[in-house]
Design a protein around this motif. Structure first.
Motif, PDB file in Angstrom:
ATOM      1  N   GLU A  99       4.216  -8.511   7.808  1.00  0.00           N
ATOM      2  CA  GLU A  99       3.384  -7.521   8.511  1.00  0.00           C
ATOM      3  C   GLU A  99       1.916  -7.943   8.412  1.00  0.00           C
ATOM      4  OE1 GLU A  99       5.605  -6.775   6.157  1.00  0.00           O
ATOM      5  OE2 GLU A  99       7.133  -5.561   7.152  1.00  0.00           O
TER       6      GLU A  99
ATOM      7  N   HIS B 243       0.808  -1.224   0.000  1.00  0.00           N
ATOM      8  CA  HIS B 243       0.000   0.000   0.000  1.00  0.00           C
ATOM      9  C   HIS B 243       0.839   1.272   0.000  1.00  0.00           C
ATOM     10  CE1 HIS B 243       1.345  -0.546   4.073  1.00  0.00           C
ATOM     11  NE2 HIS B 243       1.045   0.690   4.327  1.00  0.00           N
ATOM     12  N   LYS B 244       2.128   1.199   0.334  1.00  0.00           N
ATOM     13  CA  LYS B 244       2.903   2.410   0.578  1.00  0.00           C
ATOM     14  C   LYS B 244       2.930   3.364  -0.614  1.00  0.00           C
ATOM     15  CE  LYS B 244       5.804   1.236   4.452  1.00  0.00           C
ATOM     16  NZ  LYS B 244       5.530  -0.209   4.681  1.00  0.00           N
TER      17      LYS B 244
ATOM     18  N   SER C  93      -1.969  -5.863   3.359  1.00  0.00           N
ATOM     19  CA  SER C  93      -1.159  -4.662   3.105  1.00  0.00           C
ATOM     20  C   SER C  93      -0.030  -4.884   2.101  1.00  0.00           C
ATOM     21  CB  SER C  93      -0.596  -4.119   4.415  1.00  0.00           C
ATOM     22  OG  SER C  93       0.175  -5.105   5.090  1.00  0.00           O
TER      23      SER C  93
ATOM     24  N   SER D 297       4.399   6.963   6.867  1.00  0.00           N
ATOM     25  CA  SER D 297       3.252   6.415   7.583  1.00  0.00           C
ATOM     26  C   SER D 297       2.487   7.561   8.239  1.00  0.00           C
ATOM     27  CB  SER D 297       3.718   5.384   8.615  1.00  0.00           C
ATOM     28  OG  SER D 297       2.588   4.709   9.156  1.00  0.00           O
TER      29      SER D 297
ATOM     30  N   GLY E 274       1.924  -0.737  12.023  1.00  0.00           N
ATOM     31  CA  GLY E 274       3.301  -0.391  12.375  1.00  0.00           C
ATOM     32  C   GLY E 274       3.222   1.057  12.835  1.00  0.00           C
ATOM     33  N   GLY E 275       3.372   2.001  11.882  1.00  0.00           N
ATOM     34  CA  GLY E 275       3.005   3.386  12.162  1.00  0.00           C
ATOM     35  C   GLY E 275       1.497   3.541  12.049  1.00  0.00           C
ATOM     36  N   GLY E 276       0.931   2.767  11.126  1.00  0.00           N
ATOM     37  CA  GLY E 276      -0.529   2.720  11.029  1.00  0.00           C
ATOM     38  C   GLY E 276      -1.140   3.250   9.750  1.00  0.00           C
ATOM     39  N   SER E 277      -0.364   3.325   8.638  1.00  0.00           N
ATOM     40  CA  SER E 277      -0.950   3.941   7.444  1.00  0.00           C
ATOM     41  C   SER E 277      -1.908   3.024   6.702  1.00  0.00           C
ATOM     42  CB  SER E 277       0.132   4.458   6.501  1.00  0.00           C
ATOM     43  OG  SER E 277       0.874   3.418   5.909  1.00  0.00           O
ATOM     44  N   ASN E 278      -1.600   1.726   6.613  1.00  0.00           N
ATOM     45  CA  ASN E 278      -2.560   0.869   5.893  1.00  0.00           C
ATOM     46  C   ASN E 278      -3.836   0.726   6.712  1.00  0.00           C
ATOM     47  OD1 ASN E 278      -2.975  -2.315   6.585  1.00  0.00           O
ATOM     48  ND2 ASN E 278      -0.969  -1.664   7.366  1.00  0.00           N
TER      49      ASN E 278
HETATM   50  C1  LIG Z   1       5.423  -0.791   5.898  1.00  0.00           C
HETATM   51  C2  LIG Z   1       4.423  -1.863   5.905  1.00  0.00           C
HETATM   52  C3  LIG Z   1       3.473  -1.996   6.946  1.00  0.00           C
HETATM   53  C4  LIG Z   1       3.460  -1.110   8.152  1.00  0.00           C
HETATM   54  O1  LIG Z   1       3.233   0.256   7.900  1.00  0.00           O
HETATM   55  P1  LIG Z   1       1.856   0.944   8.235  1.00  0.00           P
HETATM   56  O2  LIG Z   1       2.148   2.398   8.094  1.00  0.00           O
HETATM   57  O3  LIG Z   1       1.480   0.568   9.640  1.00  0.00           O
HETATM   58  O4  LIG Z   1       0.854   0.465   7.271  1.00  0.00           O
HETATM   59  C5  LIG Z   1       2.531  -2.999   6.853  1.00  0.00           C
HETATM   60  N1  LIG Z   1       2.523  -3.874   5.809  1.00  0.00           N
HETATM   61  C6  LIG Z   1       3.422  -3.784   4.811  1.00  0.00           C
HETATM   62  C7  LIG Z   1       3.359  -4.778   3.711  1.00  0.00           C
HETATM   63  C8  LIG Z   1       4.397  -2.782   4.815  1.00  0.00           C
HETATM   64  O5  LIG Z   1       5.295  -2.723   3.825  1.00  0.00           O
END
Ligand SMILES: *Cc1c(COP(=O)(O)O)cnc(C)c1O
Length: 396
Positions: free
Chosen positions: A353, A88-89, A377, A192, A235-239
């Motif tokens: 993740e 998703h990044k 994600s 994130s 993780g940071g929480g973006s997805n």
């Molecule tokens: C970086 C990453 C995450 C964690 O980042 P979030 O900002 O929490 O989404 C989760 N899944 C994948 C596949 C990632 O690359």
């Protein structure tokens, strides 16, 4: 209760912009301009076109029948693993490079831990013809060789952070130093929903395409746009922020956030921030973070590099604090097992993740007619070496 950011940059008690004075001009410029720029029709048009033609959106919402059968409920997988670059990044880096262009910036900097955000940033810089410098801890450069080579192949310069523990937080310090020294021509792409306001809100908005699509796709497939559960790793929480965004005020939708417990929440090797953390300031915002009695950051641990972070985005600290989100933590072992299970049940090899989000299926009892959406994600190619090398340890 408001779950999105307020006009001061806070989510409840969390958020804000706690930055060195020398960063005020850069951050203030963003605060004043980001909303009007990203709401411009011409911006939206270019953003959506790139998401469609370059990233490959909309990503499918897949009814996982064998997984549903196994857990005696109805499970849909939101396939962010099928995005260009495998996670998703890229949704966020596409948004931020277009913003940088509108702001008249000439140069991009970023920091990366595992290298996934660095690759997504290097990708959009190549796409748009931007110079790109990615700061990365010297230790991480050694640990994440394939991603370092990807960034270089995409034309980015990977600069080692040589101070401190030579990992993510040191890379962040280097990026901030660079930004202070180059305030006029440089945009700093944060990966994130972390950092000073407006980053958490800006990144959440760029990722919100995930829940926008889930609503439309669910309506089409089931006749209802709201599921009973949305599950995502944090993780940071973006997805997670993207998957939750359009459901924040839909209180019939349970929002399940899954953190990394590492070797166990009380093992001393964990990244379960809401369980272990206390309010504090990290990367320019007030949030929950893992810290010692006197406020030193505790080194996190997770088998997955993307969840190996001692803090959490302020939106999630607020979802936890307010009870709107339900937080679980999953161990390395549980995640590993879930990755093997999903691979064999649906033919989808998830990122480590993502495997944390899947593992939580074991911890919740669903009703047969519940609709459960799991945000996938990212894909597991980047984790293949871990899947191979730790197989004996994790398979009894
Ligand atoms: C970086 C990453 C995450 C964690 O980042 P979030 O900002 O929490 O989404 C989760 N899944 C994948 C596949 C990632 O690359």
């Amino acid at each position: 209760m408001q779950y999105t950011v307020n006009e001061k940059g806070y989510y409840g008690n969390f958020g804000g912009a706690y930055i060195p004075e020398m960063l005020y001009p850069n951050v203030e410029e963003l605060q004043q301009k980001y909303l009007s720029i990203i709401q411009e029709p011409s911006f939206q048009e270019e953003f959506n076109q790139l998401l469609e033609d370059y990233v490959g959106r909309p990503t499918p919402l897949f009814h996982a029948k064998r997984l549903s059968e196994k857990y005696q409920t109805t499970i849909y997988l939101k396939r962010e693993d099928l995005c260009h670059t495998g996670a998703h990044k890229i949704n966020n880096t596409i948004g931020q490079i277009l913003l940088a262009k509108k702001l008249g910036k000439k140069r991009i900097i970023a920091e990366t831990g595992a290298g996934q955000h660095g690759v997504a940033t290097a990708t959009v810089c190549a796409l748009m013809g931007y110079d790109c410098v990615v700061y990365m801890g010297e230790i991480d450069i050694e640990r994440q060789k394939p991603n370092v080579e990807r960034m270089r192949m995409l034309g980015a310069e990977v600069r080692p952070a040589l101070s401190g523990s030579r990992t993510l937080k040191d890379a962040t310090n280097e990026a901030i130093r660079d930004w202070i020294n180059n305030p006029v021509d440089t945009h700093y792409i944060i990966g994130s929903v972390v950092g000073p306001h407006p980053y958490p809100d800006m990144v959440a908005r760029f990722q919100s395409v995930i829940s926008q699509e889930i609503q439309e796709q669910l309506l089409d497939k089931t006749g209802k746009s709201n599921p009973n559960y949305v599950i995502a790793c944090v993780g940071g929480g973006s997805n997670a922020a993207g998957a939750f965004y359009h459901y924040l005020d839909q209180l019939d939708v349970k929002l399940i956030a899954v953190e990394a417990a590492g070797k166990g929440v009380n093992s001393g090797f964990s990244a379960a921030t809401t369980y272990l953390g206390k309010p504090g300031i990290i990367h320019g915002s007030k949030t929950l973070l893992m810290q010692t009695e006197d406020g030193q950051i505790v080194e996190p641990h997770s088998i997955s590099a993307g969840l190996d972070y001692p803090g959490i985005g302020p939106i999630h600290a607020h979802l936890f604090d307010s009870g709107r989100g339900e937080f679980f933590s999953i161990t390395d072992q549980e995640a590993f097992t879930a990755a093997m299970m999903l691979s064999r049940t649906e033919g989808i090899i998830p990122a480590l993740e993502t495997a944390h989000a899947i593992a939580v299926l074991e911890n919740i009892s669903f009703k047969k007619d519940d609709v459960v959406v799991i945000n996938i994600s990212g894909r597991g190619d980047k984790d293949l070496m871990t899947y191979i090398s730790r197989k004996d340890e994790f398979t009894q």
